[in-house]
Design an enzyme around this catalytic site. Sequence first.
Site, PDB file in Angstrom:
ATOM      1  N   ARG A 165       0.851  -1.205   0.000  1.00 53.11           N
ATOM      2  CA  ARG A 165       0.000   0.000   0.000  1.00 53.11           C
ATOM      3  C   ARG A 165       0.882   1.249   0.000  1.00 53.11           C
ATOM      4  O   ARG A 165       1.366   1.672   1.038  1.00 53.11           O
ATOM      5  CB  ARG A 165      -0.939  -0.015   1.208  1.00 53.11           C
ATOM      6  CG  ARG A 165      -1.992  -1.109   1.133  1.00 53.11           C
ATOM      7  CD  ARG A 165      -2.871  -1.116   2.362  1.00 53.11           C
ATOM      8  NE  ARG A 165      -2.128  -1.488   3.563  1.00 53.11           N
ATOM      9  CZ  ARG A 165      -2.675  -1.598   4.773  1.00 53.11           C
ATOM     10  NH1 ARG A 165      -3.958  -1.333   4.949  1.00 53.11           N
ATOM     11  NH2 ARG A 165      -1.941  -1.950   5.801  1.00 53.11           N
ATOM     12  N   ASP A 213       2.046   5.216  -0.330  1.00 51.20           N
ATOM     13  CA  ASP A 213       1.527   6.477   0.196  1.00 51.20           C
ATOM     14  C   ASP A 213       1.268   7.483  -0.922  1.00 51.20           C
ATOM     15  O   ASP A 213       1.639   7.273  -2.080  1.00 51.20           O
ATOM     16  CB  ASP A 213       2.533   7.090   1.172  1.00 51.20           C
ATOM     17  CG  ASP A 213       2.666   6.297   2.460  1.00 51.20           C
ATOM     18  OD1 ASP A 213       1.706   5.595   2.825  1.00 51.20           O
ATOM     19  OD2 ASP A 213       3.739   6.372   3.095  1.00 51.20           O
ATOM     20  N   ARG A 228      11.447   6.184   3.292  1.00 49.94           N
ATOM     21  CA  ARG A 228      11.656   7.640   3.297  1.00 49.94           C
ATOM     22  C   ARG A 228      12.422   8.084   4.539  1.00 49.94           C
ATOM     23  O   ARG A 228      13.217   9.024   4.493  1.00 49.94           O
ATOM     24  CB  ARG A 228      10.319   8.349   3.188  1.00 49.94           C
ATOM     25  CG  ARG A 228       9.640   8.141   1.821  1.00 49.94           C
ATOM     26  CD  ARG A 228       8.187   8.554   1.842  1.00 49.94           C
ATOM     27  NE  ARG A 228       8.038   9.954   2.213  1.00 49.94           N
ATOM     28  CZ  ARG A 228       6.857  10.512   2.507  1.00 49.94           C
ATOM     29  NH1 ARG A 228       5.751   9.772   2.480  1.00 49.94           N
ATOM     30  NH2 ARG A 228       6.789  11.781   2.823  1.00 49.94           N
TER      31      ARG A 228
END
Length: 276
Positions: A49, A51, A196
């Site tokens: 999933r 972002d 990230r």
Amino acid sequence: MRIVLNVEYAGESFEGWQTQPHGRTVQDSLENALRCIADTPVPTVCAGRTDTGVHATAQVVHFDAPVERPISAWVRGVNSHLPEAVSVRWAQPVADDFHARFSATARHYRYILFNGPVRPALLHARAGWFHRPLDAQRMAEAATAILGEHDFSAFRAAGCQAHSPVRRMRHARVARSGDFVVFDFCADAFLHHMIRNLVGALVYIGKGAQPVSWMAELLAGRDRTRAAPTFSAAGLYLCGVEYPDQWSLPGQGRIICTPQLALPVSCPEPESRSAD
């Protein structure tokens, strides 16, 4: 019949993968297109999933077809109802026990960072940017600290809903290609914002704000508040998902990179899945 799809999308056009009431997600767009072909709602499940703003060159999705259609209908037919920023690359029938998420043994992500004094307009939303010179060798050395199985609490988002912060990092590489720095990661699974946050910490090391040893210190400390800020989503791509050979998926074991940037950096070879 259960069908598996390979889906590509430009993440800046959507507010993430997972369906939302406002309908501006990849899943919403895909399910709307599938409904046009099936004439009934078609729920989907994805391998990872992503972002808001995160791209995919090789997202894997499965659904249970409520009606019989030619396999081409799940590709060209679905694509005719999709926005231009998302495309089904291929479709294939699979056994009912295949699961896009739980059958996967590894995910590959690539982060592309433009490292130059001026932000690149033509790469807007397709690559991250950092203005000061970065030492890719220092970052590559620091990245070795995260290889293997670890508690990645220092690199998970505060709102992460994963039951455990433990993940096994199979591959972590940092390499420079001209003005680009390319980060490649492969793990069994990833936590929310994990990549990230890893990139953010590596950039701190690359610019000289922290020593190479800082990566190992953060990992051992398990404290998110001591780590670097979360880096931009713009340069992040889901570029491969591995499954056991029994599923015989098209291109299995081949990592689909980011050809639009034409970077002369090869993707890592996937590990043998026999041990998994």
